[in-house]
Scaffold this active site. Structure first.
Site, PDB file in Angstrom:
ATOM      1  N   ARG A 105      -0.492  12.393  -8.584  1.00  0.00           N
ATOM      2  CA  ARG A 105       0.158  11.085  -8.381  1.00  0.00           C
ATOM      3  C   ARG A 105       1.565  11.077  -8.966  1.00  0.00           C
ATOM      4  O   ARG A 105       2.415  10.301  -8.546  1.00  0.00           O
ATOM      5  CB  ARG A 105      -0.657   9.965  -9.040  1.00  0.00           C
TER       6      ARG A 105
ATOM      7  N   PHE B  18      -3.013  16.430   4.668  1.00  0.00           N
ATOM      8  CA  PHE B  18      -3.446  15.892   3.375  1.00  0.00           C
ATOM      9  C   PHE B  18      -2.248  15.884   2.438  1.00  0.00           C
ATOM     10  O   PHE B  18      -1.819  16.918   1.946  1.00  0.00           O
ATOM     11  CB  PHE B  18      -4.609  16.680   2.771  1.00  0.00           C
TER      12      PHE B  18
ATOM     13  N   GLU C  84       0.837  -1.213   0.000  1.00  0.00           N
ATOM     14  CA  GLU C  84       0.000   0.000   0.000  1.00  0.00           C
ATOM     15  C   GLU C  84       0.864   1.253   0.000  1.00  0.00           C
ATOM     16  O   GLU C  84       1.990   1.232   0.498  1.00  0.00           O
ATOM     17  CB  GLU C  84      -0.857   0.032   1.271  1.00  0.00           C
ATOM     18  N   ASP C  85       0.319   2.337  -0.525  1.00  0.00           N
ATOM     19  CA  ASP C  85       1.018   3.606  -0.414  1.00  0.00           C
ATOM     20  C   ASP C  85       0.800   4.214   0.971  1.00  0.00           C
ATOM     21  O   ASP C  85       1.725   4.717   1.579  1.00  0.00           O
ATOM     22  CB  ASP C  85       0.569   4.594  -1.522  1.00  0.00           C
TER      23      ASP C  85
ATOM     24  N   ASP D 279      -4.351   4.643   6.561  1.00  0.00           N
ATOM     25  CA  ASP D 279      -4.990   5.801   7.192  1.00  0.00           C
ATOM     26  C   ASP D 279      -5.940   5.291   8.280  1.00  0.00           C
ATOM     27  O   ASP D 279      -5.519   4.964   9.388  1.00  0.00           O
ATOM     28  CB  ASP D 279      -5.718   6.556   6.066  1.00  0.00           C
TER      29      ASP D 279
HETATM   30  C1  PRP Z   1      -6.068   5.213  -0.389  1.00  0.00           C
HETATM   31  C2  PRP Z   1      -4.814   4.398  -0.199  1.00  0.00           C
HETATM   32  C3  PRP Z   1      -5.309   3.191   0.538  1.00  0.00           C
HETATM   33  C4  PRP Z   1      -6.462   3.732   1.370  1.00  0.00           C
HETATM   34  C5  PRP Z   1      -6.004   3.901   2.797  1.00  0.00           C
HETATM   35  O1  PRP Z   1      -6.741   4.724  -1.519  1.00  0.00           O
HETATM   36  O2  PRP Z   1      -4.206   4.055  -1.411  1.00  0.00           O
HETATM   37  O3  PRP Z   1      -5.765   2.180  -0.333  1.00  0.00           O
HETATM   38  O4  PRP Z   1      -6.818   4.988   0.792  1.00  0.00           O
HETATM   39  O5  PRP Z   1      -6.999   4.471   3.585  1.00  0.00           O
HETATM   40  P1  PRP Z   1      -7.727   3.728   4.797  1.00  0.00           P
HETATM   41  O6  PRP Z   1      -6.647   3.168   5.696  1.00  0.00           O
HETATM   42  O7  PRP Z   1      -8.496   4.845   5.458  1.00  0.00           O
HETATM   43  O8  PRP Z   1      -8.628   2.676   4.256  1.00  0.00           O
HETATM   44  P2  PRP Z   1      -7.938   5.521  -2.250  1.00  0.00           P
HETATM   45  O9  PRP Z   1      -9.246   4.961  -1.823  1.00  0.00           O
HETATM   46  O10 PRP Z   1      -7.720   6.976  -2.094  1.00  0.00           O
HETATM   47  O11 PRP Z   1      -7.728   5.096  -3.764  1.00  0.00           O
HETATM   48  P3  PRP Z   1      -6.450   5.236  -4.704  1.00  0.00           P
HETATM   49  O12 PRP Z   1      -5.411   4.225  -4.199  1.00  0.00           O
HETATM   50  O13 PRP Z   1      -6.973   4.886  -6.047  1.00  0.00           O
HETATM   51  O14 PRP Z   1      -5.923   6.643  -4.624  1.00  0.00           O
END
Ligand code: PRP
Length: 180
Positions: A166, A153, A100-101, A104
């Site tokens: 991105r 953010f 994961e990136d 949160d």
């Molecule tokens: C982001 C990120 C994780 C997730 C983490 O994805 O890449 O997958 O949020 O958040 P959490 O711990 O609150 O679940 P996002 O839904 O923004 O989609 P993306 O990867 O396409 O940007």
């Protein structure tokens, strides 16, 4: 312009990211020595990190992608994880690492771990480049963390706001007027 003008300040520079990725890759390579790792980057955000991570590993690996979404254009998770694209092979008897990136609230990774456990992998671990521990809504501890970040953010290096930023090579804090 690539969106840099919308960033208030750099939080993690390109050089710092390189060093963090090298450190995470070394830890993973050591732990999985002699094994063939099956890596699942969670799209879209992790595509930049995953591309750098796999090239820094010193062990063999395979890669398949999963796409999820829970944020849409907002700055808070909807709490609803949607699988936009599933992986295309079995996980049975594989050493699986979810990449994961950012971690949160923990909602996405908790959901994915529960889902993947039912597919009987030999082992299942999680690696996240960034962790925002202050934002946790569900109890979740990743196996590998690049670095913890404050509750700001952030965008860049795969992380977006409304699908933009991105492609920034560093991670920066977005100017509040962009999302408020
Ligand atoms: C982001 C990120 C994780 C997730 C983490 O994805 O890449 O997958 O949020 O958040 P959490 O711990 O609150 O679940 P996002 O839904 O923004 O989609 P993306 O990867 O396409 O940007």
């Amino acid at each position: 312009m690539n969106g840099e003008q919308d960033v208030a300040y750099t939080l993690v520079s390109e050089e710092e990211i390189k060093s963090i990725v090298a450190d995470v890759a070394a830890r993973i390579s050591k732990d999985y020595e002699g094994k063939n790792l099956f890596i699942i980057p969670v799209l879209k955000g992790s595509f930049v990190f995953a591309a750098d991570l796999v090239r820094a590993l010193s062990i063999p690996c395979s890669v398949d992608f999963l796409a999820v979404s829970s944020y849409g254009a907002g700055t808070k998770t909807s709490g609803n994880v949607r699988i936009m694209k599933d992986i295309s092979c079995t996980l049975e008897d594989k050493d699986v690492l979810i990449v994961e990136d950012i971690l949160d609230s923990g909602v996405t990774l908790s959901f994915l771990c529960e889902m993947f456990k039912t597919r009987k992998p030999k082992s299942l671990k999680v690696c996240t480049l960034f962790d925002k521990p202050e934002r946790r809504r569900v109890d979740f501890t990743p196996d590998y963390v690049g670095c913890s970040v404050p509750d700001e953010f952030i965008v860049g290096y795969g992380l977006d706001y409304d699908e933009k930023y991105r492609n920034l090579p560093f991670v920066g804090v977005l100017k509040p007027e962009i999302y408020q």
